[in-house]
Design an enzyme around this catalytic site. Sequence first.
Site, PDB file in Angstrom:
ATOM      1  CD  GLU A   1     -10.229   3.965  -0.845  1.00 34.66           C
ATOM      2  OE1 GLU A   1     -11.092   4.503  -0.159  1.00 34.66           O
ATOM      3  OE2 GLU A   1      -9.160   3.520  -0.364  1.00 34.66           O
TER       4      GLU A   1
ATOM      5  CG  ASP B   1      -2.317   0.596   0.841  1.00 35.56           C
ATOM      6  OD1 ASP B   1      -2.335   1.774   0.449  1.00 35.56           O
ATOM      7  OD2 ASP B   1      -3.339  -0.101   0.939  1.00 35.56           O
TER       8      ASP B   1
ATOM      9  CG  HIS C   1      -4.561   2.190  -1.962  1.00 36.70           C
ATOM     10  ND1 HIS C   1      -4.586   2.641  -0.674  1.00 36.70           N
ATOM     11  CD2 HIS C   1      -5.828   2.330  -2.439  1.00 36.70           C
ATOM     12  CE1 HIS C   1      -5.837   3.028  -0.373  1.00 36.70           C
ATOM     13  NE2 HIS C   1      -6.593   2.860  -1.423  1.00 36.70           N
TER      14      HIS C   1
END
Length: 806
Positions: A368, A227, A302
């Site tokens: 995202e 991440d 990410h």
Amino acid sequence: MKKPNEYKLRVKMGYFVVLFFMIAGSISCTNTKSGLSHSKVNVVAEIRLIPQPLTKEITKGTFDIVPTTRWILASDNAAAQRGIEIVLEEFQKATRFPLKLEKDLTAGKVKNALVFNLNGDKEKLGKEGYTLSVTPGNVSISAATPAGVFYGLQTLRQLFPPELEDNSFKANGWSLPCVEITDKPRFVWRGDMLDVSRHFLPFEFMKKNIDYLARYKMNTFHWHLTDDQGWRIESKKYPRLTEIGAWRVDHNDQLWWVRQPQKPGEKATYGGYYTQDEIREVVKYAAERFITVVPEIDMPGHSRATIASIPEIFCDGSGGPFTVGTGGVRSGNTLCPGKEETFKFIETLLTEVLPLFPGDYFDIGGDEANKSSWMKCPRCQARIKSEGLKDEHELQSYFIGRVEKIVNSHGKKLIGWDEILEGGLAPNAAVMSWRGERGGIMAAKMGHDVVMTPMDYCYINLLQGIPALEPPVPDLGTSQARLSTVYSYDPVPAELTEEEAKHVLGTQGNLWGEFVLNEADANYMLLPRLLAIAEVGWTPKNNRIWDDFVVRLEYNLKRLNNLGIKYAPSMYNVEVSTQMSEKEGFVKLALSTEHGKAPIRYSLDGSDPNENSELYKNPFDIDRTVMIKAAVFRGPSKIGRTTEKSPLIHKAAGITPVFSHPASKELGNAEARSLTDCLRGTLSRNSKEWVAFEGVDMIATLDLRTQKSVSSILVGCMERQSQRIFWPQKVDVLGSVDGTDFRLLGSVSNTVENRRESRAKDFKVSFPASEFRFIRIQAANVGACPAWSADAGKKALLYADEIIVE
Ligand code: ACM
Ligand code: ZN
């Protein structure tokens, strides 16, 4: 900051002994060489299994395990043998008996023996089912697969009393209660996800997590390995991924979401990664326990740690340097799909690391992705043009599609979070539905497999109970996924037909790591919610009953106590609510726990409750503001924490207001009476205290039943602009003696300004004392969200928690 050790459960063993198991009749011990004392103790467990099996018939008697009892594998299968040996080793440690697995392919119902075989009915038991028969003479576990035998053994383990896990307990014999079980799971995907990027968790803890999964018949470990805040898997082709990407500045003196990035000259000292040998060891450890490890390498978003390591695959042509993310990274963290180097990197990396994971799936993440860099990137824009794509969403879909081809070429399937639906789902991809169930429903209707893991039920990084009683993590927020909420989840949405529902592979819990700093934090968050998830994944819906689960859970918590594992006692924390009283000027105080039946003791004089304090039975009347302190006691031991609450009794206490415009059931509490329940709301999204009005004013009229002298009136409101919640523009307060003619008593105005943080405010009007029977509050909703807000033009929400009349 966070001190999970404060949450020690002080459950004394002795008390549960009385409740949950009996000391059975003695057996004679013939093995004088065993070194055991001759005290004749033989404990029989209650049958309290998690997950609840498909069918179970409790029969008479016990099967007594003594040092001469034989353990026999009646099939030739290495995986089954290894699985049995793993559990047998643990039994041996506990019983101190010389347990040894014999192989005898001809063994049937041998006396004084536990016999395991792979002759189970495949048709009936499937790939993971088993039958377990415990009779006074013999125990047999039968399955069609080694996994089935292993799950039968996990059930057998729970037929031992919790003393099995207590290293100091000595017995001359162990008796299993007789039972006939036929069992198989509802879903094929029963898992948990650990995020080891936000905080690195040690390699040894990965095995402990796998042990938890194994005990409760779960079969999938989703390993969120990368991440923004850290890359955690060794690559020999790209050593920079761990030299650079695994390390960040920590800044743990700052709130997570606003942590400052690494500055020039600062050293990145926080981090860690797993070597490929460690990964292999975890994968093997899992496989021996019939658990598949699904690796996640999150992309294209990410990916700040990836970009810090390999700057060439970011849109920005500067080449960096970029630093690994700290806290809430929101941009500069998306790989460039305009560059061929990006796909070359992914192909080389996956070719190297996918063979470490023998399972069917690779998880691309895909969630995202911030696309702002793509909008400015000439290469990304050129890619959109050359591929005939409509926009950046389709560019994301193009990216996922290309990675899927790489993944498929390695004989694996691709899975990702539900954002991979945006711009078109890759042809063979499976979807993890996290933003509610919508993505999962959509994908299943399109014929794709799905794992249902919606945030409100499956995000076990959320609080498990009353925020004030959970570990104080100031930047975590107050959203909750309580044990009972997790337990209530049904992974098959009602919208799906029977045929579409076949695409629901199952469910999993997700432990995001922003506030999981170490093993103790992870245990607190995982347990006991993992046991609820296990049962949701295994047991048919109509076999799942909360009250019954709680009883079985408490027995299993005893096992965790004996193992020294500290779990969350949140279901024992006491909630205070109020109810309307028949008596004028009074409200009723009601106490409850999520557990439902735990004995609550309380005080009203400010003293700390103890085992001798008043035992709560029914709601009781109060007519003045008191400090109530309450907690659950089992004998002398407090379980959970002490709740302290001081309901503010006022002149409108318990009076139900009448609304001119209805409150919104979907967006908050719609119950008018919670505005006068004498309890204030916390700033929680899920707090029951806030009454919501969408796009309309709150006009609330109260009948005080008799004329009363009143000199001030206030209404408490919340503002959280990120969720469309705004303080009212203006609050008018009116009074009347007859309920027809109202007189304006005063107003409070508010200038609506752009604010990030959530906050509560009391809009209060004071005036010379006057006699009124009727009160009206008119709070003006801002109507539409202001132009500068993220939801510009959408209906604004007005949230109120209490009207206080004095
Ligand atoms: C997610 O929570 N971003 C999958
Ligand atoms: Zn680009």
